[in-house]
Design an enzyme around this catalytic site. Structure first.
Site, short mmCIF file in Angstrom:
data_model
loop_
_atom_site.label_atom_id
_atom_site.label_comp_id
_atom_site.label_asym_id
_atom_site.label_seq_id
_atom_site.Cartn_x
_atom_site.Cartn_y
_atom_site.Cartn_z
N HIS A 1 0.67 -1.14 0.09
CA HIS A 1 -0.03 0.39 -0.14
C HIS A 1 1.09 1.27 0.09
CE1 HIS A 1 -4.01 1.92 0.04
NE2 HIS A 1 -3.57 2.83 1.61
N ASP B 1 0.51 15.42 5.75
CA ASP B 1 -0.24 14.28 6.26
C ASP B 1 0.39 13.66 7.06
OD1 ASP B 1 -0.88 13.43 3.89
OD2 ASP B 1 -2.44 12.34 4.63
N ASN C 1 -3.31 6.29 -7.35
CA ASN C 1 -3.41 5.18 -6.23
C ASN C 1 -3.28 3.51 -6.41
OD1 ASN C 1 -5.32 3.45 -3.83
ND2 ASN C 1 -3.74 4.23 -3.20
N HIS D 1 -9.99 2.91 -0.21
CA HIS D 1 -9.80 2.56 1.26
C HIS D 1 -10.68 1.24 0.82
CE1 HIS D 1 -8.97 3.83 5.88
NE2 HIS D 1 -7.58 3.94 4.56
N SER E 1 -3.43 6.90 13.73
CA SER E 1 -4.93 7.09 14.06
C SER E 1 -5.03 9.06 13.18
CB SER E 1 -4.63 8.10 15.23
OG SER E 1 -4.92 7.06 16.74
#
Length: 751
Positions: A54, A279, A549, A105, A324
């Site tokens: 991933h 991020d 992706n 996802h 998280s």
């Protein structure tokens, strides 16, 4: 006690759980070779998540490099940031740039549908934010198993609620997407989330840790135990038939915290106090620290015990692997620290200095005064394994392609044609999706110009000039199964056409490539062919791939999903008030069909719904025609010639007529071409076709535009009445059509 670098050097034979963390034996050996010793537990955690499929793209890198062959020039300007950044950034004129990206996802959304989908939205929004942009809209491309399957009833409502709940709370309009049902997605749904943001050219931010002595700040939510190894590990393994072999906890999202994080970050950008930013998504702190350091001066020192925790029992390995949500990492010059922290306090965003940029060329992480990580950051973030997986055209492909539709029984009489029409429009894939899209706020912020069920979403960028952008995502997995090269190009062409239908000029592409296991040579052949199709198609259309992706291991046991290369196309429109909507609007308008219809029904909805058949060759594609067709549609919008335009895709002309008639409850009276079989005319899925309506007085001007660009056009009839009437065939009242079209999904899901 934490496993330290010093201890690792002294205990080379200590057993380590590398296999449990998803590493292969040779990968573990390579890590030991890089370090010259065994890794510490924390280093092993970092390498395992960062070298996962991933995060590292280890099976796809060799093919994705082909996107770098594409030119960075577009119709309006240059690609300002491309593949390798958090998201692509493209110039759209007037000093504006937009950034957009689509990501998967999938596996987390199967394990925990609501949070899996919600955090998929949250993650892609932070990718856009990290480029210096204000997020302004989202889209979602969803795939589920059969509508009547028990697991679809478990997964779909949670996914839709997660997408809507998170996006609605952020105040971001959901302007488009897809919902597709197919048995191959049973046990492996696809949740692909797209976000778009806007920025001025000078506001562009990059993920770099530069300037020795600059401080590394972690801000946003505290770190918890949710999502440890979540997307990174979970999305890098095949599901067994009974469910995933590993079920790391799926991340838990807090959209209200993310909203504060967005506004805080935008104010930090405006204040000019950030040097670099990342991020925290998949792989969490492992990814942010390693990528920032490897993309900058190469050195960073982090004191891990400064990281704010929600769960103080977490080990350092777990802190590094935690995914998280609602966290960012910034690089800040010391003289800007006070202002940085002041802005964070204003927004009630927790911010902590956790380290600094160094000139050592090493990423060093300490825990309670002892070093637990000492690595060269590029070996973690950029120099992971690169696999040239074997690929081969599967032996069954020839059999699939020769198993065409010629022997399938076709509707012949008027009654049979009407019956087929009703059956197709009420099938799950073509039925009304309002049960889903009504859960999304499509108009929050006030700049949504077009949204579902339009062909593409459109957002106003500048309220003074009315500059805007349009976005569409598309993919027909059945076509990709029949021919992956052609299927990928057909997905590209459909998204390109859907943008042009609104009057916007297609500019750039982001893709989300969803496939089965890369360890299967047949799957890798599908993937390689799809990449080749996209590269060749984008080169012809002049649409660079800005990023995207890859999602592998989308299969349950040995059953892979249909190859699903979802393509998102972004277009720009100078004046959104000149857009062309879908749907018949005015009685008396002339209805015309652009493009040519051929006997192309392999892989069609008719073959699927009526005969449960998938075989043959997909429709032929003419990319030069697609470009000329787009020019006709763009010119028609600029000259305000058209009342409506709607592309033809799944379900062909029949589906387009129903959707256009039901959009504003305007009927139509039409005649099918005399030189065509009525069945083919109604249900063929030939590509490169668009249904338009226009005032009679614009007929000559529009026909001249079509002639100028070499696009064929046929007049079919007029808008009017309360029925869809096909001369010599059938007439169906719109109320009946609406009932059949709208009841399918609510009937299945409302319990």
């Amino acid at each position: 006690m934490a496993d330290t670098v010093e201890q690792a050097a002294k205990t080379p034979e200590q057993s380590q759980p590398w296999r449990e963390l998803g590493l292969k034996e040779d990968e573990y050996s390579r890590i030991r070779e890089i370090l010259g010793r065994r890794p510490t537990g924390s280093e092993l955690a970092m390498y395992s998540v960062m070298w996962s499929e991933h995060c590292s793209y280890k099976s796809s890198k060799v093919h994705l490099r082909r996107f770098g062959e594409l030119p960075a020039e577009t119709r309006t300007g240059k690609l300002l940031a491309g593949i390798g950044e958090n998201a692509g950034v493209i110039d759209i004129g007037q000093g504006y740039a937009v950034t957009f990206k689509i990501e998967s996802h999938n596996h987390p959304s199967y394990v925990e549908p609501y949070q899996g989908a919600a955090t998929g939205v949250g993650g892609i929004v932070r990718d856009i934010l990290a480029m210096g942009a204000r997020p302004i809209g989202v889209m979602d491309a969803l795939r589920f198993g059969p509508l009547d399957a028990a697991d679809t009833h478990r997964v779909l409502p949670g996914v839709v609620a997660g997408v809507g709940g998170y996006g609605n709370c952020l105040g971001l309009p959901n302007i488009g997407g897809e919902v597709v049902f197919d048995k191959s997605y049973l046990g492996n749904p696809l949740v692909n989330a797209l976000c778009i943001g806007v920025l001025k050219h000078e506001d562009l931010q990059l993920g770099r840790a530069t300037g020795t002595g600059n401080k590394v700040i972690l801000y946003g939510a505290a770190t918890g135990g949710d999502g440890i190894g979540g997307a990174s590990v979970l999305a890098s393994e095949t599901f067994d038939a009974d469910g995933p072999a590993k079920r790391p906890s799926v991340q838990v999202g807090d959209p209200f915290q993310e909203k504060l994080l967005i506004e805080c970050t935008l104010e930090l950008f405006a204040a000019g106090v950030i040097n670099g930013i990342s991020d925290l998504g998949a792989a969490g702190l492992s990814c942010a620290t390693a990528e920032l350091a490897s993309s900058g001066d190469g050195g960073m020192h982090v004191i891990l015990d400064r990281v704010p925790l929600r769960d103080h029992t977490l080990s350092p390995e777990e802190i590094l692997m935690s995914e998280s949500q609602e966290r960012m990492m910034a690089v800040v010059e010391p003289q800007h620290l006070d202002q940085f922290f002041e802005i964070c306090r204003k927004w009630d965003v927790l911010a902590t200095e956790v380290g600094e940029v160094t000139d050592t060329g090493r990423l060093i992480i300490d825990w309670h005064g002892e070093t637990i990580v000492d690595v060269e950051p590029r070996t973690v973030a950029a120099e992971g394994p690169v696999y040239e997986r074997p690929y081969a055209r599967p032996t069954w492909q020839d059999g699939v392609q020769v198993d065409g539709v010629d022997d399938l029984e076709r509707a012949a009489s008027a009654d049979e044609l009407q019956e087929t029409l009703i059956k197709i429009i009420s099938s799950p894939n073509l039925a009304d999706k309002s049960w889903i899209t009504d859960q999304y706020d499509r108009y929050v912020r006030g700049n949504s110009v077009l949204a579902q069920p339009e062909d593409s979403g459109m957002l106003r960028i500048d309220e003074d000039t009315n500059l805007g952008v349009a976005l569409a995502t598309d993919c027909n997995g059945r076509f990709s199964y029949l021919d992956p090269y052609a299927g990928a190009q057909l997905a590209l062409a459909e998204a390109y056409r859907n943008v042009a239908v609104t009057g916007a000029s297609p500019l750039a592409v982001s893709d989300c490539l969803n496939f089965g296991s890369p360890e299967d040579p047949a799957v890798m052949w599908q993937f390689e062919r799809a990449i080749a199709g996209l590269v060749d198609g984008c080169r012809t259309l002049g649409t660079p791939v800005t990023g995207g992706n890859v999602s592998f291991y989308n299969q349950t046991g040995e059953q892979a999903i249909l190859p699903t290369p979802v393509v998102g196309v972004l277009g720009v429109i100078d004046d959104v008030t000149r857009r062309t909507p879908a749907g018949f609007r005015a009685a008396g308008d002339v209805i015309m069909l652009l493009g040519d219809t051929r006997d192309e029904l392999a892989g069609s909805v008719w073959a699927d719904v009526v005969h449960d058949h998938l075989g043959g060759l997909p429709p032929q594609l003419d990319l030069d025609h697609e470009q000329r067709l787009a020019e006709v549609l763009i010119s028609g919008a600029r000259q305000q010639l058209l009342s409506s335009a709607h592309d033809l895709s799944e379900g062909g002309l029949a589906q387009a007529l129903v959707e256009c008639s039901l959009r504003h409850h305007r009927g139509a009276e039409l005649s099918l071409p005399d030189d065509q079989d009525p069945f083919v005319a109604l249900f063929s899925e030939s590509t490169g076709r668009v249904l338009v309506s226009l005032p009679p007085e614009q007929r000559d001007a529009f026909t001249a535009v079509c002639a100028q660009h070499g696009v064929s056009v046929r007049e079919l009839g007029l808008v009017g009445g309360d029925a869809l009437s096909i001369a010599g065939q059938f007439s169906v009242d719109l109320t009946e059509l609406a009932d059949r079209w709208r009841q399918t999904i609510p009937a299945a899901l409302d319990h």
